[in-house]
Scaffold this motif. Structure first.
Motif, short mmCIF file in Angstrom:
data_model
loop_
_atom_site.label_atom_id
_atom_site.label_comp_id
_atom_site.label_asym_id
_atom_site.label_seq_id
_atom_site.Cartn_x
_atom_site.Cartn_y
_atom_site.Cartn_z
N LEU A 1 24.41 47.30 59.68
CA LEU A 1 23.36 46.47 60.22
C LEU A 1 23.30 45.85 61.74
O LEU A 1 23.05 46.12 62.56
CB LEU A 1 22.29 45.89 59.53
N ASN B 1 21.44 43.35 51.02
CA ASN B 1 20.58 43.58 50.37
C ASN B 1 20.17 44.97 50.69
O ASN B 1 18.87 45.14 49.08
CB ASN B 1 19.35 42.49 50.20
N SER B 2 20.44 45.74 51.44
CA SER B 2 20.47 46.72 51.48
C SER B 2 20.90 48.22 50.81
O SER B 2 21.75 47.57 49.74
CB SER B 2 21.11 47.68 53.44
N GLN C 1 25.92 46.53 51.68
CA GLN C 1 25.56 45.92 53.12
C GLN C 1 24.18 45.12 52.78
O GLN C 1 23.35 45.32 52.65
CB GLN C 1 25.40 46.10 54.58
#
Lengths: 118, 111
Positions: free
Chosen positions: A100, A52-53, A50
């Motif tokens: 998120l 840049n996580s 997801q």
């Protein structure tokens, strides 16, 4: 095309060899998932990216499996030292909302890569 | 731990009749549910979804019902058509978590 694409569509390999499976998600989709479906089984979650996580790797069955997603777009799933039990259809999916953001999410799946380990 | 369960691996229904596919879940944090349809040699395709604030969502021949107290949802297809023969996956998610899929039900429509 505008959909999720995967390559190769079919892969036959010998036990012990490494394989790389590629996924091109829908442009602009921030979330990317890898699943596999073994014969007669449901969809088994492998890994989730997801944005840049840090990826959610909780579904990877062993350390022989790894995946990366370069530039937030294309993803490669690598299986090292393949075993016969790795034979399955590997499916990639992408979505525009995921993780998120929560809320409604529709995943769009690619056609899959059929892996056969001899 | 199978959080999303589809207890019927297969179902056969006469063409024109109603097909009812069932799905049960255990995680009370799930708040969004989807049904996917999968033909052989193809990836799953999205069919219909429902948010936990609703108990019914209808789209043409397809209706999904959600019973939160029973942690149960069902997909109704009426009238069933031969092209509906496929594997149907139920999926669920809660908040910002990933989707969790059931094991699928193979629906066969008998002409």
């Amino acid at each position: 095309g505008a959909g999720v694409s995967q390559s190769p569509s079919n892969k036959v390999t010998e036990k012990g060899k490494d394989v790389e499976l590629r996924c091109d998600p829908i442009s602009g989709h921030t979330a990317l998932y890898w699943y596999r479906q073994s014969l007669g089984q449901g969809l088994e979650f492998l890994i989730y990216f997801q944005g840049n996580s840090a990826p959610d790797k909780s579904g990877l069955p062993s350390d022989r499996f790894s995946a990366e997603r370069t530039g937030g777009s294309v993803s490669t799933l690598t299986i090292q030292r393949t075993q016969q039990e790795d034979s399955a259809v590997y499916l990639c999916a992408s979505s525009s909302i995921g993780g998120l953001a929560g809320g409604e999410e529709t995943q769009y799946f690619g056609p899959g890569t059929r892996l056969l380990v001899l | 731990d199978q959080q999303v369960k589809q207890n019927s691996p297969s179902l056969s229904v006469q063409e024109g009749r109603i097909s009812i596919l069932n799905c049960d879940y255990t995680n009370s944090m799930f708040d969004y549910f989807l049904w996917y349809k999968k033909y052989p040699a193809e990836g799953p395709t999205f069919l219909i979804s429902i948010s936990s604030i609703k108990d019914k969502n209808e789209d043409g021949r397809f209706t999904v019902f959600l019973n939160k107290s029973a942690k149960h949802l069902s997909l109704h297809i009426v009238p069933s058509q031969p092209g509906d023969s496929a594997v149907y996956f139920c999926a669920a998610r809660g908040g910002n978590e990933k989707l969790t899929f059931g094991t699928g039900t193979r629906l066969t429509i008998i002409p």
